[in-house]
Motif scaffolding. Structure first.
Motif, PDB file in Angstrom:
ATOM      1  N   ALA A 111       6.887  -0.120   6.284  1.00 28.98           N
ATOM      2  CA  ALA A 111       8.210   0.301   5.813  1.00 28.98           C
ATOM      3  C   ALA A 111       8.187   1.782   5.454  1.00 28.98           C
ATOM      4  O   ALA A 111       7.170   2.307   5.002  1.00 28.98           O
ATOM      5  CB  ALA A 111       8.588  -0.520   4.577  1.00 28.98           C
ATOM      6  N   VAL A 149      15.250   8.861   1.496  1.00 31.23           N
ATOM      7  CA  VAL A 149      14.909   7.968   0.392  1.00 31.23           C
ATOM      8  C   VAL A 149      15.618   6.624   0.573  1.00 31.23           C
ATOM      9  O   VAL A 149      15.006   5.559   0.459  1.00 31.23           O
ATOM     10  CB  VAL A 149      15.315   8.602  -0.959  1.00 31.23           C
ATOM     11  CG1 VAL A 149      15.029   7.644  -2.102  1.00 31.23           C
ATOM     12  CG2 VAL A 149      14.587   9.914  -1.173  1.00 31.23           C
ATOM     13  N   VAL A 162       0.860  -1.188   0.000  1.00 36.26           N
ATOM     14  CA  VAL A 162       0.000   0.000   0.000  1.00 36.26           C
ATOM     15  C   VAL A 162       0.893   1.234   0.000  1.00 36.26           C
ATOM     16  O   VAL A 162       1.587   1.514   0.980  1.00 36.26           O
ATOM     17  CB  VAL A 162      -0.943  -0.001   1.217  1.00 36.26           C
ATOM     18  CG1 VAL A 162      -1.936   1.146   1.101  1.00 36.26           C
ATOM     19  CG2 VAL A 162      -1.667  -1.330   1.329  1.00 36.26           C
ATOM     20  N   ASN A 214      21.675  12.970  -2.035  1.00 39.19           N
ATOM     21  CA  ASN A 214      22.333  12.054  -1.108  1.00 39.19           C
ATOM     22  C   ASN A 214      21.968  10.597  -1.355  1.00 39.19           C
ATOM     23  O   ASN A 214      22.103   9.774  -0.468  1.00 39.19           O
ATOM     24  CB  ASN A 214      21.982  12.445   0.344  1.00 39.19           C
ATOM     25  CG  ASN A 214      20.490  12.409   0.596  1.00 39.19           C
ATOM     26  OD1 ASN A 214      19.707  12.202  -0.329  1.00 39.19           O
ATOM     27  ND2 ASN A 214      20.084  12.603   1.828  1.00 39.19           N
ATOM     28  N   ALA A 237       9.624   3.442  -0.546  1.00 39.33           N
ATOM     29  CA  ALA A 237       9.524   2.199   0.227  1.00 39.33           C
ATOM     30  C   ALA A 237       8.636   1.197  -0.511  1.00 39.33           C
ATOM     31  O   ALA A 237       8.999   0.026  -0.679  1.00 39.33           O
ATOM     32  CB  ALA A 237       8.959   2.487   1.619  1.00 39.33           C
ATOM     33  N   GLY A 238       7.473   1.634  -0.977  1.00 47.06           N
ATOM     34  CA  GLY A 238       6.539   0.741  -1.666  1.00 47.06           C
ATOM     35  C   GLY A 238       7.114   0.251  -2.995  1.00 47.06           C
ATOM     36  O   GLY A 238       6.970  -0.924  -3.350  1.00 47.06           O
ATOM     37  N   GLU A 290      -2.000   2.614  -5.119  1.00 41.44           N
ATOM     38  CA  GLU A 290      -1.475   3.987  -5.008  1.00 41.44           C
ATOM     39  C   GLU A 290      -2.439   4.914  -5.748  1.00 41.44           C
ATOM     40  O   GLU A 290      -2.636   4.762  -6.957  1.00 41.44           O
ATOM     41  CB  GLU A 290      -0.073   4.060  -5.628  1.00 41.44           C
ATOM     42  CG  GLU A 290       0.466   5.455  -5.870  1.00 41.44           C
ATOM     43  CD  GLU A 290       0.650   6.280  -4.602  1.00 41.44           C
ATOM     44  OE1 GLU A 290       1.498   5.926  -3.773  1.00 41.44           O
ATOM     45  OE2 GLU A 290      -0.075   7.297  -4.423  1.00 41.44           O
ATOM     46  N   PRO A 291      -3.049   5.876  -5.060  1.00 44.52           N
ATOM     47  CA  PRO A 291      -4.015   6.726  -5.760  1.00 44.52           C
ATOM     48  C   PRO A 291      -3.388   7.839  -6.602  1.00 44.52           C
ATOM     49  O   PRO A 291      -4.030   8.383  -7.495  1.00 44.52           O
ATOM     50  CB  PRO A 291      -4.829   7.348  -4.614  1.00 44.52           C
ATOM     51  CG  PRO A 291      -3.921   7.306  -3.422  1.00 44.52           C
ATOM     52  CD  PRO A 291      -3.008   6.137  -3.623  1.00 44.52           C
ATOM     53  N   GLY A 333       3.671   6.344   3.938  1.00 42.70           N
ATOM     54  CA  GLY A 333       4.432   7.573   4.124  1.00 42.70           C
ATOM     55  C   GLY A 333       3.731   8.616   4.970  1.00 42.70           C
ATOM     56  O   GLY A 333       2.943   8.309   5.877  1.00 42.70           O
ATOM     57  N   THR A 360       8.496  14.368  -5.639  1.00 44.55           N
ATOM     58  CA  THR A 360       8.306  15.824  -5.702  1.00 44.55           C
ATOM     59  C   THR A 360       9.613  16.569  -5.440  1.00 44.55           C
ATOM     60  O   THR A 360       9.633  17.790  -5.445  1.00 44.55           O
ATOM     61  CB  THR A 360       7.262  16.302  -4.661  1.00 44.55           C
ATOM     62  OG1 THR A 360       7.825  16.138  -3.348  1.00 44.55           O
ATOM     63  CG2 THR A 360       5.969  15.537  -4.765  1.00 44.55           C
ATOM     64  N   LYS A 384      13.413   8.793   7.605  1.00 42.32           N
ATOM     65  CA  LYS A 384      12.895   9.850   6.711  1.00 42.32           C
ATOM     66  C   LYS A 384      13.905  10.252   5.639  1.00 42.32           C
ATOM     67  O   LYS A 384      14.209  11.429   5.436  1.00 42.32           O
ATOM     68  CB  LYS A 384      12.445  11.092   7.501  1.00 42.32           C
ATOM     69  CG  LYS A 384      11.621  10.825   8.736  1.00 42.32           C
ATOM     70  CD  LYS A 384      10.143  10.648   8.418  1.00 42.32           C
ATOM     71  CE  LYS A 384       9.265  10.495   9.627  1.00 42.32           C
ATOM     72  NZ  LYS A 384       9.504   9.354  10.480  1.00 42.32           N
ATOM     73  N   TRP A 397       1.954  16.435   4.148  1.00 44.97           N
ATOM     74  CA  TRP A 397       2.255  17.731   4.791  1.00 44.97           C
ATOM     75  C   TRP A 397       1.209  18.089   5.829  1.00 44.97           C
ATOM     76  O   TRP A 397       0.010  17.952   5.583  1.00 44.97           O
ATOM     77  CB  TRP A 397       2.327  18.848   3.749  1.00 44.97           C
ATOM     78  CG  TRP A 397       3.454  18.660   2.803  1.00 44.97           C
ATOM     79  CD1 TRP A 397       3.374  18.332   1.477  1.00 44.97           C
ATOM     80  CD2 TRP A 397       4.837  18.745   3.122  1.00 44.97           C
ATOM     81  NE1 TRP A 397       4.628  18.212   0.961  1.00 44.97           N
ATOM     82  CE2 TRP A 397       5.547  18.456   1.942  1.00 44.97           C
ATOM     83  CE3 TRP A 397       5.550  19.041   4.284  1.00 44.97           C
ATOM     84  CZ2 TRP A 397       6.923  18.460   1.897  1.00 44.97           C
ATOM     85  CZ3 TRP A 397       6.916  19.033   4.235  1.00 44.97           C
ATOM     86  CH2 TRP A 397       7.596  18.742   3.051  1.00 44.97           C
ATOM     87  N   ILE A 431      17.666  15.079  -5.677  1.00 47.25           N
ATOM     88  CA  ILE A 431      18.091  14.280  -4.527  1.00 47.25           C
ATOM     89  C   ILE A 431      19.601  14.099  -4.646  1.00 47.25           C
ATOM     90  O   ILE A 431      20.082  13.509  -5.605  1.00 47.25           O
ATOM     91  CB  ILE A 431      17.360  12.919  -4.516  1.00 47.25           C
ATOM     92  CG1 ILE A 431      15.870  13.179  -4.313  1.00 47.25           C
ATOM     93  CG2 ILE A 431      17.903  12.004  -3.417  1.00 47.25           C
ATOM     94  CD1 ILE A 431      15.005  11.963  -4.365  1.00 47.25           C
ATOM     95  N   ALA A 433      -6.005   2.522  -0.566  1.00 46.80           N
ATOM     96  CA  ALA A 433      -6.507   1.497   0.360  1.00 46.80           C
ATOM     97  C   ALA A 433      -7.403   2.225   1.355  1.00 46.80           C
ATOM     98  O   ALA A 433      -7.063   3.306   1.831  1.00 46.80           O
ATOM     99  CB  ALA A 433      -5.343   0.845   1.081  1.00 46.80           C
ATOM    100  N   GLN A 492      15.261  22.840  -0.036  1.00 50.03           N
ATOM    101  CA  GLN A 492      15.350  22.461  -1.455  1.00 50.03           C
ATOM    102  C   GLN A 492      14.339  23.243  -2.281  1.00 50.03           C
ATOM    103  O   GLN A 492      14.633  23.708  -3.374  1.00 50.03           O
ATOM    104  CB  GLN A 492      15.003  20.981  -1.617  1.00 50.03           C
ATOM    105  CG  GLN A 492      16.139  20.057  -1.336  1.00 50.03           C
ATOM    106  CD  GLN A 492      15.744  18.614  -1.684  1.00 50.03           C
ATOM    107  OE1 GLN A 492      14.668  18.357  -2.221  1.00 50.03           O
ATOM    108  NE2 GLN A 492      16.613  17.688  -1.366  1.00 50.03           N
ATOM    109  N   ALA A 495       3.143   1.124   3.222  1.00 49.02           N
ATOM    110  CA  ALA A 495       4.219   2.085   2.901  1.00 49.02           C
ATOM    111  C   ALA A 495       3.578   3.407   2.503  1.00 49.02           C
ATOM    112  O   ALA A 495       3.895   3.990   1.468  1.00 49.02           O
ATOM    113  CB  ALA A 495       5.084   1.521   1.780  1.00 49.02           C
TER     114      ALA A 495
END
Ligand SMILES: Cc1cc2nc3c(=O)[nH]c(=O)nc-3n(C[C@H](O)[C@H](O)[C@H](O)COP(=O)(O)OP(=O)(O)OC[C@H]3O[C@@H](n4cnc5c(N)ncnc54)[C@H](O)[C@@H]3O)c2cc1C
Length: 555
Positions: free
Chosen positions: A521, A532, A235, A275, A240-241, A259-260, A337, A269, A530, A340, A273, A308, A384, A335
């Motif tokens: 996860a 990636v 989910v 690191n 992670a998913g 995933e909607p 997450g 978003t 927190k 905001w 990235i 879900a 960022q 997963a």
């Protein structure tokens, strides 16, 4: 039309000629490859190009310039051509010394580096240069688009569509319905008087005021699961998913992902990235997650565009409830997450999508060109976003409640922000009011020390004030901490006792929740890192534990 320019700068004549020849062979058809034998000559050329409106795509400078340090040259070049990507040419084998490239990159004076020698060309020159060009190209209006959205400039519906297309990496153009082009497009497609926005696709199909689901369907995402029974339902399709999906499907488990949204999660978003292991020049979050989605799909993952809505356990099976029906699953990986945290201010909700945005800096940055914008938040995401927005906006102000940024933001971002001329940081300040008729017009800022308030004009407000776990859809039997993050493994047994209602002899596995066979996860998990990389690591680990669970289930 004039071809965009590469400018190569070096005092070393043979090196300059060799680089020009190697780049010309590959890129000359689309770009003009030009050279300058000194920093001063290069700055004169760049000033002439700026005056004539010529586009400069790449500036590649040798680290050994005699008349100026290469980092200073690239910083001045940036003033003349802010969009051009700046690359430093450096000699190999300099791992020991603190090389100037490290400091210059940290403060945003250069974007990338290239090694000398750059052979073999197909490995060490053309792939990175094409990558730099792809990053440069992303900052321009696309010449060819798959979709045109026509509608009012400030509408939350249009914002949602723009965000979906940006996250899906689909080139599109936004055309105001009041503009000459907008009126003409509506006329040509017999859409006068229709509800706006409309989406015009390249294949001539038209979506009138489409919902998120309509657009997702047009992009090829399916909302009904192909599989109703599977080994594992994952989910959420953030890092992670997606990692869980890649490992599950590649290891022979029948796998459904729910995933909607456009897959990618928060990482999708992120503008860059830096690191993530193995990508020394960084990579845009949407690219990383698009590649992961491809990988999961190629291994045979079934992706369903639906949220879900619930989870129940019946006769030893886990039933995941989605809008299209139930998925009967032997195991589940949660997963989902975080999202905001919302800002509670009168009148703010009606401006969401019309100048006020949660995250969304990537989708909206170009629309902020020349405007004054504000970012609320003190974390890396806010940093960022501010740096990305500063490439387009006239000014970016970061509003921070606390007394400094360094406690919450990585030092490389704090340094880059301090060196970016059009970003200002207002510490010990909060936003206490927003106003606007059709879109955001002003903000009220309050100094938390003295209590003084002032109202400032603002075209954009990007809210990034921390995150809440997306666990509202789960049953109470999934143990959570006070903030709603999911407890797993040893965290379920803080008192040394098994969780109440835990039915098995063995204790919960590392990422297992208080329901056996259901794992969590990534960011949604209590005390997760927190990042990636950690979300990816946990997604992969969760599948290892799924195998372990399935083995013991069979015993
Ligand atoms: C702007 C920004 C920049 C960042 N930059 C960096 C960086 O440079 N380096 C770094 O290491 N980290 C960075 N992070 C943090 C990193 O992106 C996260 O730690 C990571 O994405 C967490 O992955 P996840 O899969 O656990 O969750 P998420 O990425 O949050 O993904 C969760 C997914 O679950 C979906 N979902 C939610 N509810 C449901 C439901 N009921 N049913 C189905 N699906 C659901 C969501 O739509 C989402 O796609 C950044 C974050 C942001 C926001």
């Amino acid at each position: 039309m004039q071809r965009p320019i590469f400018l190569l700068v070096s005092d070393d004549g043979p090196r300059l000629a060799a680089l020009r020849d190697d780049l010309s062979r590959r890129y000359e058809a689309d770009y003009q490859v030009t050279t300058a034998a000194s920093a001063a000559a290069a700055l004169t050329m760049l000033a002439v190009h700026a005056g004539s409106g010529a586009e400069v795509a790449l500036i590649i400078a040798d680290e050994h310039l005699k008349d100026m340090t290469a980092a200073d040259f690239l910083a001045r070049a940036h003033g003349l051509h802010p969009g051009a990507k700046r690359i430093l040419l450096i000699d190999r084998g300099q791992w020991a010394a603190p090389h100037p490239v490290i400091a210059a990159m940290a403060v945003g004076k250069i974007d990338y580096h290239l090694w000398v020698p750059w052979f073999p060309l197909e490995r060490n020159l053309y792939p990175p240069v094409s990558e730099f060009l792809a990053a440069w190209d992303k900052t321009r209006e696309p010449a060819h688009v798959a979709f045109r959205i026509v509608g009012p400039a400030h509408s939350s519906r249009a914002h949602r569509l723009r965000e979906d297309l940006t996250r899906a990496g689909v080139p599109y153009r936004y055309v105001g319905d009041g503009s000459e082009e907008g009126r003409q497009l509506l006329r040509e497609h017999h859409l006068d008087g229709m509800p706006l926005p409309v989406v015009l696709a390249r294949d001539d199909s038209v979506l009138v005021n489409p919902s998120h689901e309509d657009l997702m369907a047009k992009l090829g995402f399916r909302s009904d699961p192909d599989l109703r029974t599977c080994d594992v339902t994952i989910v959420g399709a953030g890092p992670a998913g997606l990692a869980a999906a890649v490992y599950a499907a590649s290891e022979g488990l029948s796998t459904v992902v729910l995933e909607p949204e456009v897959p990618g999660g928060q990482a999708g978003t992120s503008s860059l990235i830096r690191n993530y292991l193995g990508f020394p020049r960084g990579l845009p979050g949407d690219e990383l997650t698009a590649r992961a989605l491809d990988q999961a799909w190629l291994f045979g993952t079934n992706l369903t565009t639906a949220p879900a809505k619930g989870l129940t356990v019946r006769d030893g099976r886990r039933l995941v409830h989605a809008s299209g029906g139930e998925i009967d699953s032997r195991t589940v990986v949660i997963a989902t997450g975080v999202s905001w945290r919302r800002l509670a201010l009168p009148g703010l909700d009606k401006l969401v999508g019309a100048g006020v945005f949660y995250g969304a800096a990537s989708a909206e940055a170009r629309a902020m060109a020349g405007q004054d914008v504000y970012v609320i938040g003190a974390g890396n995401s806010a940093g960022q976003a501010a740096i990305h927005l500063a490439r387009y906006a006239a000014t970016v102000t970061i509003v921070v409640r606390g007394p400094d940024l360094s406690a919450t933001m990585s030092s490389y971002l704090v340094t880059e922000i301090s060196k970016t001329g059009n970003i200002c940081v207002r510490l010990a300040t909060e936003v206490t009011g927003v106003r606007g008729q059709c879109s955001l017009e002003t903000l009220t800022l309050r100094d938390r020390g003295g209590g003084a308030t002032r109202t400032v004009p603002a075209a954009g407000l990007f809210v990034m004030i921390g995150a809440e776990p997306r666990t509202g859809w789960l049953p109470a039997s999934i143990g959570r901490d006070d903030e709603g993050f999911i407890l797993t493994g040893r965290d379920l047994q803080r008192t040394g006792e098994r969780p109440a209602d835990w039915p098995l002899e063995r204790p919960p596995l590392l990422l297992e929740t208080s329901i056996p066979g259901v794992f969590a996860a990534g960011d949604v998990r209590h005390r997760s890192i927190k990042r990636v990389a950690s979300a990816v690591g946990e997604g992969a680990t969760a599948i290892q534990l799924v195998h372990e669970y399935l083995r013991t289930e069979q015993d």
